[in-house]
Scaffold this motif. Sequence first.
Motif, mmCIF file in Angstrom:
data_model
loop_
_atom_site.group_PDB
_atom_site.id
_atom_site.type_symbol
_atom_site.label_atom_id
_atom_site.label_comp_id
_atom_site.label_asym_id
_atom_site.label_seq_id
_atom_site.Cartn_x
_atom_site.Cartn_y
_atom_site.Cartn_z
ATOM 1 N N THR A 58 82.306 -44.976 40.206
ATOM 2 C CA THR A 58 83.289 -45.749 41.194
ATOM 3 C C THR A 58 82.294 -45.856 42.580
ATOM 4 O O THR A 58 81.707 -44.958 43.052
ATOM 5 N N TRP A 59 82.395 -47.146 43.103
ATOM 6 C CA TRP A 59 81.865 -47.550 44.331
ATOM 7 C C TRP A 59 83.047 -47.679 45.264
ATOM 8 O O TRP A 59 83.953 -48.565 44.822
ATOM 9 N N ARG A 60 83.231 -46.828 46.167
ATOM 10 C CA ARG A 60 84.556 -46.844 47.136
ATOM 11 C C ARG A 60 84.102 -47.496 48.439
ATOM 12 O O ARG A 60 82.979 -46.900 49.022
ATOM 13 N N TYR A 61 84.800 -48.485 49.150
ATOM 14 C CA TYR A 61 84.887 -48.849 50.467
ATOM 15 C C TYR A 61 85.912 -48.744 51.100
ATOM 16 O O TYR A 61 86.847 -49.146 50.387
ATOM 17 N N ALA A 62 86.024 -48.077 52.544
ATOM 18 C CA ALA A 62 87.259 -47.787 53.016
ATOM 19 C C ALA A 62 87.133 -47.854 54.381
ATOM 20 O O ALA A 62 86.067 -48.093 55.213
ATOM 21 N N ALA A 63 88.355 -48.053 55.258
ATOM 22 C CA ALA A 63 88.407 -47.994 56.516
ATOM 23 C C ALA A 63 89.790 -47.338 56.920
ATOM 24 O O ALA A 63 90.782 -47.365 56.416
ATOM 25 N N ALA A 64 89.642 -46.873 58.330
ATOM 26 C CA ALA A 64 90.835 -46.275 59.094
ATOM 27 C C ALA A 64 91.162 -47.037 60.271
ATOM 28 O O ALA A 64 90.093 -47.263 61.007
ATOM 29 N N TYR A 88 91.291 -48.721 50.908
ATOM 30 C CA TYR A 88 90.328 -48.654 50.269
ATOM 31 C C TYR A 88 90.189 -49.718 49.030
ATOM 32 O O TYR A 88 91.193 -50.070 48.792
ATOM 33 N N VAL A 89 89.052 -49.959 48.921
ATOM 34 C CA VAL A 89 88.716 -50.835 47.479
ATOM 35 C C VAL A 89 87.526 -50.066 46.934
ATOM 36 O O VAL A 89 86.533 -49.813 47.023
ATOM 37 N N ASP A 90 87.936 -50.054 45.568
ATOM 38 C CA ASP A 90 87.133 -49.477 44.494
ATOM 39 C C ASP A 90 86.721 -50.528 43.492
ATOM 40 O O ASP A 90 87.127 -51.237 43.006
ATOM 41 N N ALA A 132 86.738 -52.615 36.481
ATOM 42 C CA ALA A 132 88.002 -53.003 37.107
ATOM 43 C C ALA A 132 87.980 -52.644 38.865
ATOM 44 O O ALA A 132 87.075 -52.053 39.382
ATOM 45 N N THR A 133 88.810 -53.424 39.497
ATOM 46 C CA THR A 133 88.790 -53.419 40.809
ATOM 47 C C THR A 133 90.282 -52.692 41.468
ATOM 48 O O THR A 133 91.351 -53.073 40.844
ATOM 49 N N ALA A 134 90.227 -51.707 42.239
ATOM 50 C CA ALA A 134 91.290 -50.904 42.597
ATOM 51 C C ALA A 134 91.478 -50.836 43.886
ATOM 52 O O ALA A 134 90.631 -50.813 44.865
ATOM 53 N N PHE A 135 92.713 -50.760 44.493
ATOM 54 C CA PHE A 135 93.302 -50.677 45.757
ATOM 55 C C PHE A 135 94.098 -49.559 46.207
ATOM 56 O O PHE A 135 94.917 -49.259 45.300
ATOM 57 N N GLY A 136 94.137 -49.090 47.168
ATOM 58 C CA GLY A 136 94.769 -48.029 47.949
ATOM 59 C C GLY A 136 95.228 -48.026 49.139
ATOM 60 O O GLY A 136 94.307 -48.666 49.870
ATOM 61 N N LEU A 137 96.342 -47.604 49.569
ATOM 62 C CA LEU A 137 96.906 -47.623 50.865
ATOM 63 C C LEU A 137 97.259 -45.893 51.316
ATOM 64 O O LEU A 137 97.695 -45.373 50.472
ATOM 65 N N SER A 138 97.059 -45.898 52.663
ATOM 66 C CA SER A 138 97.338 -44.405 53.064
ATOM 67 C C SER A 138 97.793 -44.519 54.639
ATOM 68 O O SER A 138 97.384 -45.496 55.397
ATOM 69 N N LEU A 139 98.375 -43.457 54.961
ATOM 70 C CA LEU A 139 98.820 -43.291 56.467
ATOM 71 C C LEU A 139 98.813 -42.002 56.826
ATOM 72 O O LEU A 139 98.859 -40.891 56.084
ATOM 73 N N ARG A 140 98.431 -41.634 58.044
ATOM 74 C CA ARG A 140 98.647 -40.136 58.688
ATOM 75 C C ARG A 140 99.746 -40.466 60.124
ATOM 76 O O ARG A 140 99.521 -41.469 60.653
ATOM 77 N N TYR A 141 100.567 -39.344 60.172
ATOM 78 C CA TYR A 141 101.318 -39.445 61.298
ATOM 79 C C TYR A 141 101.406 -37.888 62.174
ATOM 80 O O TYR A 141 101.557 -36.826 61.348
ATOM 81 N N GLN A 142 100.922 -38.040 63.174
ATOM 82 C CA GLN A 142 100.916 -36.760 64.020
ATOM 83 C C GLN A 142 102.229 -36.531 64.404
ATOM 84 O O GLN A 142 102.543 -37.124 65.703
#
Length: 367
Positions: free
Chosen positions: A149-155, A169-171, A198-208
């Motif tokens: 897997t090659w993963r590219y991500a951003a926050a 992220y995009v995998d 395959a190309t995969a996607f993911g979404l995430s969040l954090r809440y303080q």
Amino acid sequence: MRLALALLSISASSQAADRSFQAEGVDTGAGIGPRWVAQAGTGVAAADDLYAIYTNPAGLLGVQGFEFSISRQLNARLHAYNFIGAAWRLPLPQDWGFKATVAGSFYPRIHARASGNYTDTDFESLFLRFLLPGVDGNFDGDIDSKTKTWRYAAALAPSGDSPWTLGFYVDRIDCKSNFCGVHAHSNGYTVQSTGARATAFGLSLRYQLSPDLTLGAQVSDLNTKLDIHVTTTDAAGTRESNTTAHFPRKLAAGLAWRWTGATTVSGDIESTHGRYGSTQIDLQMLRFGLEHRMAPWAWRAGLLVPLRIRSSDSGRLKLPAPAAPTAGLGWQQGPLKVDLAVYAHTAMSMHKGKLSPAADLSLTLAF
């Protein structure tokens, strides 16, 4: 009759002895990054370093400058390392109104080798089919399967003290398997090569939620399709086929609580559910972790509790123990961080029928 039973017993023992199985990679159950592996793979709400790229990319905003890290499973036989990556906090102008961190990594999601006679109800066979749906469940031979897997991500988060942080992220996933032997649908001795992408996607969040309590969530492998190409050579000649399989979707949620100024407690729950090829997968895990810091050292411990490991092919499976313990320590001096984790390897524990120890080590530069 006694002689026949003795011969059958000797034959069964010989077959068991001839079987071998080795599994390595991020998706063997422990997670990634020794700091978080030592805490049973938690990190959905707690991870605030480069390794958040795996558990929750929203946590990448905890990277204040530049981070580079490489890690290895110390008793690995198949791979020299299990993660290499970098993250960079972008120096964005204040008037843009948001802050961001970008990251990239490469890791072997799974690498497994098996040799011998397996049936579709064996854990090893189920595991191999989870890697690549083109693998036949009943086989006698040698198989080598790799998923990279090659993963590219951003926050991203608004400038200032906003409690929200978003991640994505995009995998790019590359799977390859080679098989030599016979299986349930073989026409004599078979050589089979299977490749998939395959190309995969993911979404995430954090809440303080408060200064001491953080919540996190991630959904992985959104609408991911694996395009599979199989080349088979046996007594009937050589032929090719193409199929498509959907990845099961993974949901994870967690919390991190700063118990004291030096101690953080975290917990995650994750569920992987859906159809993968012809197999229905249902995996549910609880993870608990604790980290205590006393510069330059950090002490860590955790517990992985499998709630459900089930597939439509083999029914419900169980770890050889109700829970798998983890532990580790970290050391930091200036820009250099060294982290070590000792843990029970989930996939190899299932194979051996007892808790199988493993250890991960990482070197990180942060400046």
